[in-house]
Write an enzyme that holds these catalytic residues in place. Structure first.
Site, PDB file in Angstrom:
ATOM      1  N   CYS A   8       0.738  -1.336   0.091  1.00  0.00           N
ATOM      2  CA  CYS A   8      -0.006   0.102  -0.029  1.00  0.00           C
ATOM      3  C   CYS A   8       0.699   1.323   0.075  1.00  0.00           C
ATOM      4  O   CYS A   8       1.728   1.386   0.948  1.00  0.00           O
ATOM      5  CB  CYS A   8      -0.978   0.079   1.109  1.00  0.00           C
ATOM      6  SG  CYS A   8      -1.865   1.528   1.306  1.00  0.00           S
ATOM      7  N   ASP A  68      18.831  44.058  -0.998  1.00  0.00           N
ATOM      8  CA  ASP A  68      18.816  45.392  -0.892  1.00  0.00           C
ATOM      9  C   ASP A  68      19.384  46.001   0.335  1.00  0.00           C
ATOM     10  O   ASP A  68      19.684  45.223   1.138  1.00  0.00           O
ATOM     11  CB  ASP A  68      17.290  45.588  -1.197  1.00  0.00           C
ATOM     12  CG  ASP A  68      17.102  47.430  -1.433  1.00  0.00           C
ATOM     13  OD1 ASP A  68      17.941  48.034  -1.885  1.00  0.00           O
ATOM     14  OD2 ASP A  68      16.360  47.736  -0.741  1.00  0.00           O
ATOM     15  N   THR A 101      18.615  49.701   1.604  1.00  0.00           N
ATOM     16  CA  THR A 101      17.643  50.721   2.416  1.00  0.00           C
ATOM     17  C   THR A 101      16.537  49.670   2.832  1.00  0.00           C
ATOM     18  O   THR A 101      15.557  49.391   1.919  1.00  0.00           O
ATOM     19  CB  THR A 101      17.350  51.810   1.492  1.00  0.00           C
ATOM     20  OG1 THR A 101      18.555  52.439   1.209  1.00  0.00           O
ATOM     21  CG2 THR A 101      16.477  52.741   2.360  1.00  0.00           C
TER      22      THR A 101
END
Length: 730
Positions: free
Chosen positions: A384, A428, A430
Site C-alpha cells: 500500500c 537590497d 535601504t
C-alpha cells in the site's frame, strides 16, 4: 445533467471552450481527507464530472477547490465525493445575527469526537469482532462462520468505497487492496485474520486522521488569536462591544490592559507594553506610543490604548498569514509531484508482484497453494502506497505552518524546496539590510555645546515630515534635549531651512549651502569629509554668521544584519548588496557587514546582476522591500520580501519575512533544509518498512497482521515525524 454524464467523463476542455467562458471557483471542506491517496481519489473522481475544468484537493487544509462552468450543479460534485465515503460541505456559510460568520473549525471541534463516522465504524467492527471471538471460544465448531459477519461490519463499507473509487477512475486504491486481501483470506480459511486486519486498517485510518488534524490545528490556532469582539468608540461618546470582523478601516477601538488587540491599527493615544510573541515570536514586549503600529492577535499588557483600525478583518496580519499559508499548502512541491506520479505506477506493480508471489511457486515449484496465496495477500497489503504518498505533503504542510508561526511565509512547497538550495543571497540595502530610516550618529559643536546644536537644529525641524528632520527630532527626544520655539521658519528648496530662535537667525542645511552663509574652516571641512566617507549625510548649523555645529545622519544596518549575514556564511551562502544608493553610503554599510556591494543600480540593473549570477551557476535568492526590487525578486530563483515592504514586493516575491529580520532569511534556509531532510527520512521509513516486511513475509516469518501494521504503522510514523517540524526551533 444526468448521472450518466458523471460516469461518462467530461469532454476535454479545449482552449476557448464555451462552457468555461465564465468559469467559477468553488471551495469545499472535505471531512476524512487525511492522506495523499484520499486526495488523489477525490481529485480523479471530481475531474470526471462534465463541466469541471480544474481541481485541487489539499490535505493540509482539508479543502477541495473546483474550477467549473457556472451552470454545473454543485450537488453533482458533492454526490461524487460522498460516494467515495467522505463528508463534504460548501464553504459559503452566511453570517449570524452578530454579523460574524460562524467558525467552521469551531463547529467541528464542538461536535463529540466519538460520534465521527470513522470512530463509529471502528468501534462497531471492534465490538463485532470481540463478540465473534467470544462465541468462537464457546463454540469452536462455528468459529469460522461467526467471524464472517464480524468481518462484514468493517469490510462492506471499505468494499463499497473501493467500488465507488473504481467507477470514478481510481481502481488501484488501498480500499481495493484491502478488499481483495480480506476476501482472499476468507477463501483460504483465514477469516479471523481477515477480520482483525480490517479492524487494524480502520484504526490506522483513525490515527491518520488524528495526525492530519494536528497539522491543520497548528494554523487554525493562529487564526484563533484574533478575539471575536472589540470595543468600538461611538460617535455620540462611549464604547460598544461589536464583532471584531465587522470593524471598518478608520474605526477607533479601545484596547484595555490584558486584552488581545482585535485588529491591525495605529495607536492614537495611550502608552503601554504589547506582547507580540504570538505573532512575531519576539520574547520581549514592545512599548507602544501614539503613532506606533499594532497587530491583531497581540496582547496589550498595561495601559489602555486607543487604536485606529487600518485593515479590515479579512486583511489583517493574521488573516493574511493564514490565507497565504493555506494557498501555499495547496501548491504541490516538486518532490510531492514526483512521488505521486511514481505511486500511480507503483500500486499496479505491487498488485502484479502479489499475484506472481501467489501463483508462481505453486505452478512452477509445486509449492502449497494456501501458503503462497496467503503470502501474496500479505504482499498486497505491504505494498500500500499511503505512507509513501503522505511522506512529502505532511512534511511540507508542517514546515509551512512552522514557518508561518514565526513570521516566515513561503508561497508553496516548490519555494520551500528551492530556498534550501540557495548559494547566493542578494540583498537590497535601504529597508532590508538597513533600518530604512536615517539616524543621528554624530553631533559636533564649534563654540557651542553639543546639546545647544541639537536643540537649535530640532527647533528648526519641528513639525517637518522630512526623514532627516525626523532623525534630528528623534535624537533630541532620546537625549531629553529641549526644543525651543522657532519663528519665521522658511524652507529653502534644495538647500535647507531658516528660522529665528531667541533672536538669533539660524540656517540648517547642506555643507555647500551653508558655506555660502558662513565660510567653513579647514577643520570643519575635514570633519564633513570624514563623516561623508563613513557614509553619513551631514547637515551644517549656522548661527548668525558662524558655523555652530555639524549633525551627521546615516541609515544604520539593522541590529541583526551582521548576525544574519554570518549565519548565511556558515551555511555556505555568499551575500552581496545590490542598491540604488550612492557608492559611499553603500560601501559604509557593506564594510560594516563584511560583504560585497554594488551601488547606484537601477531596477533593471539589479535584475541584470541576478541574471549574471545565475549564468555562473549560482542559485540566487533576492531579498528586498521596495518597488525597485520587484524585477530582481521576479528574476531570482527565490524572491523574499522583507516585512513592512510595499505590496508590489510582497506580491512579486515567492516568500516573505514578516518581521523584517535579516536573520530570518537564514532561518528560512534552515527550515527548508530541515524539511527536505524530514522528507528523506519519511521516504526511508515508508520504503524501508515495506522492504523489511516483504522479506519476512516471503520467508514465512510474518503474515497478514504484520503486513497491515507495516502499512498503518509506516503512515503514522511518517506523519508523526513530519509533525516534529511544528515544534522544532527555526
Amino acid at each position: 445533467m444526468s448521472e450518466a454524464g458523471v460516469a461518462a467523463g467530461p469532454a476535454p476542455a479545449e482552449p476557448g471552450d464555451p462552457r468555461f467562458a465564465s468559469a467559477v471557483r468553488t471551495r469545499f471542506h472535505v471531512a476524512g481527507m487525511d492522506c495523499g491517496s484520499c486526495a488523489a481519489k477525490i481529485d480523479t473522481a471530481v475531474r470526471r464530472i462534465d463541466g469541471v475544468k480544474d481541481v485541487n484537493a489539499a490535505i493540509a487544509t482539508s479543502t477541495l477547490t473546483v474550477e467549473h462552468s457556472a451552470t454545473l450543479p454543485l450537488t453533482l460534485i458533492e454526490r461524487q465525493v460522498k460516494a467515495l465515503g467522505y463528508g463534504i460541505q460548501r464553504d459559503d456559510v452566511t453570517a449570524g445575527e452578530d454579523g460574524r460568520a460562524p467558525d467552521r473549525d469551531d463547529a467541528r471541534a464542538s461536535s463529540s469526537w466519538w460520534r465521527a463516522p470513522k470512530v463509529l465504524l471502528a468501534a462497531s467492527c471492534a465490538a463485532a469482532l470481540a463478540v465473534a471471538y467470544v462465541v468462537a471460544e464457546a463454540a469452536p465448531g462455528v468459529g469460522q462462520w461467526v467471524m464472517i459477519p464480524a468481518l462484514a461490519v468493517g469490510l462492506v463499507p471499505i468494499a463499497r468505497r473501493a467500488v465507488a473509487a473504481a467507477l470514478a477512475g481510481s481502481p488501484f486504491t488501498i480500499e481495493t487492496l484491502m478488499s481483495i486481501a480480506a476476501l482472499g483470506a476468507v477463501a483460504i480459511g483465514a477469516t479471523s485474520e481477515a477480520a482483525t486486519v480490517v479492524l487494524l486498517f480502520l484504526v490506522g485510518e483513525l490515527l491518520e486522521g488524528v495526525a492530519a488534524g494536528r497539522a491543520r490545528a497548528s494554523i487554525r490556532d493562529l487564526a484563533r488569536l484574533v478575539p471575536r469582539t472589540a470595543l468600538e468608540e461611538q460617535s455620540g461618546g462611549g464604547t460598544k462591544e461589536v464583532a471584531a470582523d465587522v470593524l471598518r478601516v478608520g474605526s477607533t477601538i479601545l484596547v484595555r490592559p490584558g486584552d488581545r488587540i482585535p485588529a491591525d491599527g495605529d495607536v492614537l493615544s495611550g502608552e503601554g507594553g504589547v506582547d507580540e510573541a504570538p505573532v512575531t515570536g519576539e520574547s520581549t514586549p514592545k512599548t507602544k506610543v501614539p503613532g506606533d503600529a499594532v497587530f491583531a492577535g497581540t496582547v496589550n499588557l498595561d495601559g489602555a490604548l486607543r487604536v485606529k483600525v487600518t485593515a479590515a478583518a479579512e486583511d489583517n496580519t493574521i488573516a493574511r498569514v493564514v490565507r497565504l499559508v493555506e494557498e501555499a499548502q495547496e501548491a504541490k512541491a516538486p518532490t510531492e509531484r514526483v512521488i505521486e506520479r511514481f505511486a500511480r505506477f507503483y500500486t499496479p506493480a505491487v498488485m502484479i508482484v502479489a499475484l506472481l508471489v501467489a501463483v508462481v511457486p505453486p505452478l512452477v515449484f509445486s509449492a502449497s497453494w494456501s501458503e503462497w496465496v496467503y503470502k501474496g495477500l500479505a504482499t498486497l497489503l505491504i505494498g500500500c502506497p499511503c505512507a509513501l504518498v503522505i511522506s512529502t505533503p505532511a512534511a511540507v504542510a508542517a514546515g509551512l505552518s512552522a514557518g508561518a508561526r514565526r513570521g516566515l511565509l513561503l508561497k508553496g512547497g516548490a519555494v520551500l524546496e528551492q530556498v534550501g538550495r540557495v548559494t547566493v543571497a542578494a540583498f537590497d540595502k535601504t529597508g532590508t539590510l538597513s533600518v530604512g530610516k536615517p539616524k543621528v550618529t554624530d553631533v559636533l559643536s564649534f563654540g557651542r555645546g553639543e546639546r545647544d546644536v541639537l536643540s537649535l537644529s530640532a527647533a528648526l525641524e519641528e513639525g517637518s515630515a522630512h526623514p532627516l528632520a525626523r532623525a534630528i527630532l528623534a535624537k533630541a527626544k532620546e537625549t531629553n534635549v529641549p526644543v525651543p520655539p522657532a519663528g519665521k521658519i522658511t524652507a529653502v528648496a534644495g538647500k535647507g531651512v531658516t528660522g529665528i530662535v531667541g533672536g538669533v537667525p539660524l540656517f540648517l542645511g547642506s555643507p555647500q549651502a551653508a558655506s555660502g552663509r558662513a565660510p567653513l574652516t579647514g577643520e570643519q571641512v575635514q570633519a564633513v569629509e570624514t563623516l561623508n566617507a563613513a557614509g553619513a549625510s551631514v547637515a551644517v548649523l549656522v548661527a548668525g554668521d558662524k558655523v555652530a555645529g555639524l549633525i551627521a545622519m546615516r541609515d544604520e544596518p539593522r541590529p541583526d544584519a551582521a548576525a544574519g549575514i554570518a549565519a548565511l556564511r556558515q551555511m555556505g551562502i555568499t551575500s552581496v548588496m545590490l542598491t540604488g544608493d550612492n557608492e559611499r553610503a553603500a560601501q559604509a554599510v557593506a564594510t560594516t557587514l563584511g560583504i560585497e556591494a554594488r551601488a547606484e543600480l537601477l531596477p533593471e540593473d539589479k535584475q541584470r546582476v541576478v541574471r549574471e549570477l545565475q549564468a555562473r551557476g549560482e542559485v540566487v535568492v533576492k531579498v528586498g522591500d521596495g518597488i525597485n526590487d520587484a524585477p530582481g525578486l521576479a528574476a531570482a530563483d527565490v524572491g523574499i520580501a522583507m516585512g513592512g515592504g510595499t505590496d508590489v514586493a510582497l506580491e512579486t516575491a515567492d516568500a516573505a519575512v514578516l518581521h523584517g529580520r535579516v536573520l530570518d532569511v537564514a532561518r528560512m534556509v534552515a527550515l527548508s533544509r530541515r524539511v527536505m531532510g524530514n522528507i528523506r527520512e519519511n521516504v526511508a521509513i515508508a520504503l524501508g518498512l515495506k522492504v523489511v516486511f516483504l522479506f519476512t513475509t516471503l520467508v514465512g516469518v510474518t503474515g497478514l497482521w504484520p503486513a497491515i501494521l507495516a502499512d498503518t504503522g509506516a503512515t503514522v510514523l511518517v506523519t508523526a515525524n513530519a509533525l516534529r517540524l511544528l515544534s522544532a526551533k527555526v
